[in-house]
Design a protein around this motif. Structure first.
Motif, PDB file in Angstrom:
ATOM      1  N   ARG A 288      25.044 -37.973  17.254  1.00 17.74           N
ATOM      2  CA  ARG A 288      25.651 -37.228  18.360  1.00 17.74           C
ATOM      3  C   ARG A 288      24.878 -35.948  18.661  1.00 17.74           C
ATOM      4  O   ARG A 288      24.596 -35.630  19.825  1.00 17.74           O
ATOM      5  N   ALA A 289      24.538 -35.222  17.609  1.00 18.89           N
ATOM      6  CA  ALA A 289      23.825 -33.955  17.794  1.00 18.89           C
ATOM      7  C   ALA A 289      22.453 -34.179  18.422  1.00 18.89           C
ATOM      8  O   ALA A 289      22.027 -33.426  19.312  1.00 18.89           O
ATOM      9  N   LEU A 290      21.766 -35.205  17.965  1.00 19.50           N
ATOM     10  CA  LEU A 290      20.430 -35.497  18.486  1.00 19.50           C
ATOM     11  C   LEU A 290      20.487 -35.883  19.959  1.00 19.50           C
ATOM     12  O   LEU A 290      19.719 -35.359  20.779  1.00 19.50           O
ATOM     13  N   HIS A 291      21.380 -36.794  20.305  1.00 18.10           N
ATOM     14  CA  HIS A 291      21.427 -37.278  21.688  1.00 18.10           C
ATOM     15  C   HIS A 291      21.909 -36.182  22.642  1.00 18.10           C
ATOM     16  O   HIS A 291      21.522 -36.156  23.816  1.00 18.10           O
ATOM     17  N   LYS A 292      22.746 -35.273  22.144  1.00 16.68           N
ATOM     18  CA  LYS A 292      23.189 -34.142  22.960  1.00 16.68           C
ATOM     19  C   LYS A 292      22.036 -33.174  23.201  1.00 16.68           C
ATOM     20  O   LYS A 292      21.868 -32.659  24.314  1.00 16.68           O
ATOM     21  N   ALA A 293      21.240 -32.943  22.158  1.00 18.07           N
ATOM     22  CA  ALA A 293      20.111 -32.025  22.277  1.00 18.07           C
ATOM     23  C   ALA A 293      19.009 -32.602  23.159  1.00 18.07           C
ATOM     24  O   ALA A 293      18.337 -31.862  23.885  1.00 18.07           O
TER      25      ALA A 293
ATOM     26  N   PRO B 209      18.810 -36.094  25.514  1.00 15.09           N
ATOM     27  CA  PRO B 209      19.383 -37.368  25.968  1.00 15.09           C
ATOM     28  C   PRO B 209      18.419 -38.542  25.912  1.00 15.09           C
ATOM     29  O   PRO B 209      18.861 -39.696  25.967  1.00 15.09           O
ATOM     30  N   LYS B 210      17.139 -38.284  25.778  1.00  9.66           N
ATOM     31  CA  LYS B 210      16.164 -39.371  25.675  1.00  9.66           C
ATOM     32  C   LYS B 210      15.963 -39.828  24.232  1.00  9.66           C
ATOM     33  O   LYS B 210      15.312 -40.849  23.998  1.00  9.66           O
ATOM     34  N   ALA B 211      16.527 -39.083  23.281  1.00 11.26           N
ATOM     35  CA  ALA B 211      16.328 -39.384  21.868  1.00 11.26           C
ATOM     36  C   ALA B 211      17.560 -40.072  21.281  1.00 11.26           C
ATOM     37  O   ALA B 211      18.704 -39.744  21.638  1.00 11.26           O
ATOM     38  N   TYR B 212      17.313 -41.022  20.386  1.00 10.93           N
ATOM     39  CA  TYR B 212      18.374 -41.781  19.737  1.00 10.93           C
ATOM     40  C   TYR B 212      18.155 -41.787  18.225  1.00 10.93           C
ATOM     41  O   TYR B 212      17.019 -41.719  17.755  1.00 10.93           O
TER      42      TYR B 212
ATOM     43  N   LEU C 218      24.741 -44.331  21.334  1.00 13.33           N
ATOM     44  CA  LEU C 218      23.887 -43.483  20.497  1.00 13.33           C
ATOM     45  C   LEU C 218      22.733 -44.261  19.862  1.00 13.33           C
ATOM     46  O   LEU C 218      21.974 -43.703  19.076  1.00 13.33           O
ATOM     47  N   VAL C 219      22.635 -45.546  20.209  1.00 11.19           N
ATOM     48  CA  VAL C 219      21.574 -46.402  19.667  1.00 11.19           C
ATOM     49  C   VAL C 219      20.655 -46.814  20.798  1.00 11.19           C
ATOM     50  O   VAL C 219      21.110 -47.281  21.846  1.00 11.19           O
ATOM     51  N   SER C 220      19.366 -46.645  20.586  1.00 17.59           N
ATOM     52  CA  SER C 220      18.392 -47.017  21.609  1.00 17.59           C
ATOM     53  C   SER C 220      18.427 -48.519  21.868  1.00 17.59           C
ATOM     54  O   SER C 220      18.344 -49.313  20.924  1.00 17.59           O
ATOM     55  N   PRO C 221      18.519 -48.935  23.142  1.00 14.72           N
ATOM     56  CA  PRO C 221      18.551 -50.368  23.461  1.00 14.72           C
ATOM     57  C   PRO C 221      17.153 -50.974  23.519  1.00 14.72           C
ATOM     58  O   PRO C 221      16.799 -51.675  24.462  1.00 14.72           O
TER      59      PRO C 221
END
Length: 445
Positions: free
Chosen positions: A189-194, A196-199, A253-256
């Motif tokens: 959650r923290a990573l994707h909030k910081a 949005p392109k990162a998972y 939160l998981v890269s597709p």
């Protein structure tokens, strides 16, 4: 374990040629009538010489072949790449069916070995003294080559799981490395909030990853007793896994991105895929496939399902087995023991294999190896500890290869639709049970 072994888990239609309906009848001799083969018999066979044909795709065996022939000049080892996993298994099964061209030694992955053992298409190595090697291998691989009282292969390598993470990305966003799966969700959650392109990771439905995480979570979905099979994905361990992974999917939160694709390698390189829970064979793939991120990545223990736990599981790995219809059994076993238990092991480790032997896992030279790619980290210490923490009561289906091939048609729907993982597992369970029943197995209800 290289990328081709992961691709097998992704829904290829495979191994229906294995004649699983013949589980009640074997292809080889009656084990009870076979005599024990002593060390003197094997020594005499080596002195006499002959040819040993080995079907394997594992590249570190090339040097082992040369070294073995140098030590035993009257033995000619013919190392043949008959295809990778699925392709080789089809070729092997066709050769067994035709009773022609069967190799003396075959590389068979742990999850696929059971079906060959059950149908008596590979020899019980106990008669050659393999039972004396008990205790010399880490528990996961050794358990994988055993079936009942028999030993149907010697472990070639191991895949104890660990968490590979991009330290550069974690440091940039001031995110702590997760030690539990709850912390893993918070990090995601923290990573994707910081950014949005990162998972936190990539997953589009992988049977190998799912079964490894189920294993670590304490789920034991498969019960196997000869031709009696039970399948149940409703235990507490399965709920642990589905509850956690469902949150990651629901919150996107998981890269597709599909594993082993060009986009996957790109994501590992540019930091948009920040972790991989995967087997200890992965470093070589980072080094060769993600060169630009050298120094960015590190290795940590696999997150636990609850604080204070220390469970791990295996993710991949292969054995070397002796097909019953192969010739020169004594020479074949001598080569397998040399490659997977003797002098061939350190040779293979030097060339990138991850050992299943405890002696090599615990050796100072192995554990103190610094990985330049991981910033000089002595990652083997983490891998070795993971190997010691693998729980040993996991079982695969005797037709696991087929079950994995339908994973994306069942559980995989949770990644592309509103289907829940728990519902996907139920569908996988039902489809796997139906297939087993059709092949002559008794399915426990």
């Amino acid at each position: 374990m290289p990328k081709h072994s992961r691709r097998l888990m992704r829904g290829l239609g495979l191994l229906t040629v294995l004649a699983l309906g013949a589980t009640a009848c074997g292809s080889g001799d009656d084990d009870s009538a076979r005599k024990e083969v002593g060390a003197s018999d094997i020594k005499a066979a080596l002195k006499k010489g002959g040819t040993v044909t080995v079907w394997a795709w594992e590249p570190t065996l090339k040097q082992v072949e040369a070294d073995f022939e140098k030590k035993y000049p009257k033995v000619d080892v013919k190392l043949v790449n008959a295809g990778t996993n699925n392709d080789q298994y089809k070729a092997l099964s066709n050769a067994i069916s035709a009773k022609k061209g069967v190799p003396d030694v075959a590389q068979i992955e742990y999850y696929a070995l059971g079906q060959y053992a059950l149908t008596k298409q590979v020899a019980d190595l106990s008669v050659y003294g393999a039972d004396k090697l008990d205790g010399t291998y880490s528990p996961g691989p050794w358990n994988a080559v055993k079936s009942g009282d028999g030993i149907y292969g010697l472990p070639m390598d191991s895949g104890p799981m660990a968490l590979f993470y991009n330290k550069k990305v974690f440091d940039k966003h001031k995110i702590d490395v997760p030690t539990t799966w709850d912390e893993y969700i918070e990090a995601a959650r923290a990573l994707h909030k910081a950014d949005p392109k990162a998972y936190i990771t990539s997953d589009t439905g992988d049977a190998g990853l799912s079964t490894s995480l189920l294993w670590q979570a304490g789920s034991r979905p498969y019960k196997v007793n000869g031709t009696k099979v039970g399948i149940d994905f409703t235990d507490t361990g399965a709920k642990r896994y589905t509850d956690t992974w469902q949150k990651l999917l629901d919150e996107k939160l998981v890269s597709p991105v599909t594993g082993w694709s060009d986009d996957w390698y790109k994501g590992l390189g540019d930091g948009t895929i920040a972790t991989l829970p995967i087997g200890a064979w992965m470093p070589a793939n980072f080094t060769s496939g993600v060169k630009g991120a050298a120094g960015d990545w590190r290795v940590a223990p696999l997150p636990q399902w609850a604080k204070g736990e220390s469970a791990s599981s295996e993710n991949g790995g292969s054995s070397l087995a002796l097909p019953e219809l192969g010739e020169n059994k004594e020479l074949a076993y001598a080569f397998v023991e040399y490659a997977n238990s003797g002098a061939g092991v350190p040779t293979r480790v030097r060339n990138g294999a991850f050992p299943a032997t405890t002696k090599d896992l615990n050796s100072p030279s192995f554990q103190n190896t610094a990985f330049p790619y991981f910033g000089g980290q002595k990652a083997n210490k983490i891998f070795a500890e993971s190997a010691r923490s693998v729980t040993t009561d996991w079982k695969y289906l005797p037709y696991q290869a087929y079950a994995n091939s339908i994973f994306n048609d069942t559980v995989g729907k949770a990644y592309v639709s509103g289907t829940k993982l728990s519902a996907g597992l139920k569908t996988w369970q039902e489809a796997s049970a139906k297939y087993g029943s059709e092949q002559g197995f008794t399915i426990d209800k």
